[in-house]
Design a protein around this motif. Structure first.
Motif, PDB file in Angstrom:
ATOM      1  N   LEU A  13       4.460  -5.351  -6.926  1.00 43.03           N
ATOM      2  CA  LEU A  13       4.669  -6.118  -5.953  1.00 43.03           C
ATOM      3  C   LEU A  13       4.423  -5.506  -4.947  1.00 43.03           C
ATOM      4  O   LEU A  13       4.556  -4.375  -4.542  1.00 43.03           O
ATOM      5  N   THR A  14       3.758  -6.444  -3.968  1.00 43.81           N
ATOM      6  CA  THR A  14       3.553  -6.076  -2.257  1.00 43.81           C
ATOM      7  C   THR A  14       4.788  -5.480  -1.507  1.00 43.81           C
ATOM      8  O   THR A  14       6.186  -5.881  -1.912  1.00 43.81           O
ATOM      9  N   GLY A  15       4.274  -3.968  -1.185  1.00 43.51           N
ATOM     10  CA  GLY A  15       6.615  -3.763  -0.694  1.00 43.51           C
ATOM     11  C   GLY A  15       6.501  -2.987  -1.812  1.00 43.51           C
ATOM     12  O   GLY A  15       7.469  -2.067  -1.143  1.00 43.51           O
ATOM     13  N   THR A  85       5.351   0.300   0.653  1.00 46.54           N
ATOM     14  CA  THR A  85       4.946  -0.801   1.458  1.00 46.54           C
ATOM     15  C   THR A  85       3.460  -0.941   0.584  1.00 46.54           C
ATOM     16  O   THR A  85       2.966  -0.660   1.450  1.00 46.54           O
ATOM     17  N   LYS A  87       0.086  -2.720  -0.433  1.00 44.96           N
ATOM     18  CA  LYS A  87      -0.320  -3.704  -0.254  1.00 44.96           C
ATOM     19  C   LYS A  87      -1.671  -4.413  -1.489  1.00 44.96           C
ATOM     20  O   LYS A  87      -1.989  -3.124  -2.196  1.00 44.96           O
ATOM     21  N   PRO A  88      -1.500  -5.487  -1.146  1.00 43.03           N
ATOM     22  CA  PRO A  88      -2.624  -5.854  -2.441  1.00 43.03           C
ATOM     23  C   PRO A  88      -4.485  -5.186  -2.011  1.00 43.03           C
ATOM     24  O   PRO A  88      -4.523  -4.941  -2.941  1.00 43.03           O
ATOM     25  N   GLU A  89      -4.433  -4.751  -0.437  1.00 45.75           N
ATOM     26  CA  GLU A  89      -5.466  -3.659  -0.113  1.00 45.75           C
ATOM     27  C   GLU A  89      -5.770  -2.933  -1.137  1.00 45.75           C
ATOM     28  O   GLU A  89      -6.509  -1.793  -0.638  1.00 45.75           O
ATOM     29  N   ASP A  90      -4.283  -1.754  -1.343  1.00 46.82           N
ATOM     30  CA  ASP A  90      -4.190  -0.853  -2.221  1.00 46.82           C
ATOM     31  C   ASP A  90      -4.413  -1.195  -3.859  1.00 46.82           C
ATOM     32  O   ASP A  90      -4.747   0.672  -4.399  1.00 46.82           O
ATOM     33  N   THR A  91      -4.858  -1.785  -4.477  1.00 46.52           N
ATOM     34  CA  THR A  91      -5.429  -2.014  -5.572  1.00 46.52           C
ATOM     35  C   THR A  91      -6.428  -1.348  -5.736  1.00 46.52           C
ATOM     36  O   THR A  91      -8.290  -1.472  -5.463  1.00 46.52           O
ATOM     37  N   VAL A 123      -1.453  -3.762  -6.643  1.00 45.58           N
ATOM     38  CA  VAL A 123      -0.721  -4.429  -6.014  1.00 45.58           C
ATOM     39  C   VAL A 123      -0.945  -6.186  -5.786  1.00 45.58           C
ATOM     40  O   VAL A 123      -2.008  -6.165  -5.495  1.00 45.58           O
ATOM     41  N   SER A 124       0.071  -6.968  -6.590  1.00 49.68           N
ATOM     42  CA  SER A 124       0.406  -8.717  -5.936  1.00 49.68           C
ATOM     43  C   SER A 124       0.875  -8.522  -5.404  1.00 49.68           C
ATOM     44  O   SER A 124       1.970  -8.313  -5.011  1.00 49.68           O
ATOM     45  N   SER A 125       0.670  -9.786  -5.308  1.00 50.51           N
ATOM     46  CA  SER A 125       1.670 -10.629  -3.907  1.00 50.51           C
ATOM     47  C   SER A 125       2.826 -11.252  -4.704  1.00 50.51           C
ATOM     48  O   SER A 125       2.324 -12.267  -5.646  1.00 50.51           O
TER      49      SER A 125
END
Length: 125
Positions: A13-15, A85, A87-91, A123-125
């Motif tokens: 998850l995010t974070g 930490t 983030k979804p954009e790290d996927t 990484v999901s929010s």
């Protein structure tokens, strides 16, 4: 034949945090530049972090500075990427790479000679 094998990817998850590893066969990390790249669907492969294994000098993309840490264990011949930490954009699919030539801080894919098969980070929010 040189082989690089990544591991440690997964879904968080995010974070959250993940630690990627890259083990090498028939290639000695010491004295070379090693890097982590990532590629998201529909995007170009981009450099994330580099380390010159002799001096320990490290280089990071602006998007991951302060969150990711690249390190190596020259005895174990293993490269690491600690990702915090997230983030979804790290996927993306994350790849480790080895450069045979001198110097480091190269961000072009063509500057690296050997590549692993990749490990997926989601990484999901």
């Amino acid at each position: 034949q040189v082989q690089l094998a990544e591991s440690g990817g997964g879904s968080v998850l995010t974070g959250g945090s993940l630690r990627l590893s890259c083990a090498a066969s028939r290639f000695t990390y010491s004295g070379h530049c090693m890097g982590w790249f990532r590629q998201a669907p529909g995007k170009e492969r981009e450099g994330v972090a580099m380390i010159y294994t002799t001096t320990g000098a490290t280089y990071y993309a602006d998007s991951v500075k302060g969150r990711f840490t690249i390190s190596r264990d020259n005895v174990k011949n293993t490269l690491y990427l600690q990702m915090n930490t997230l983030k979804p954009e790290d996927t993306a699919m994350y790849y480790c790479a080895a450069r045979v030539g001198s110097g480091c801080n190269f961000w072009q894919r063509a500057a690296f000679d050997y590549w692993g098969q990749g490990t997926q980070v989601t990484v999901s929010s």
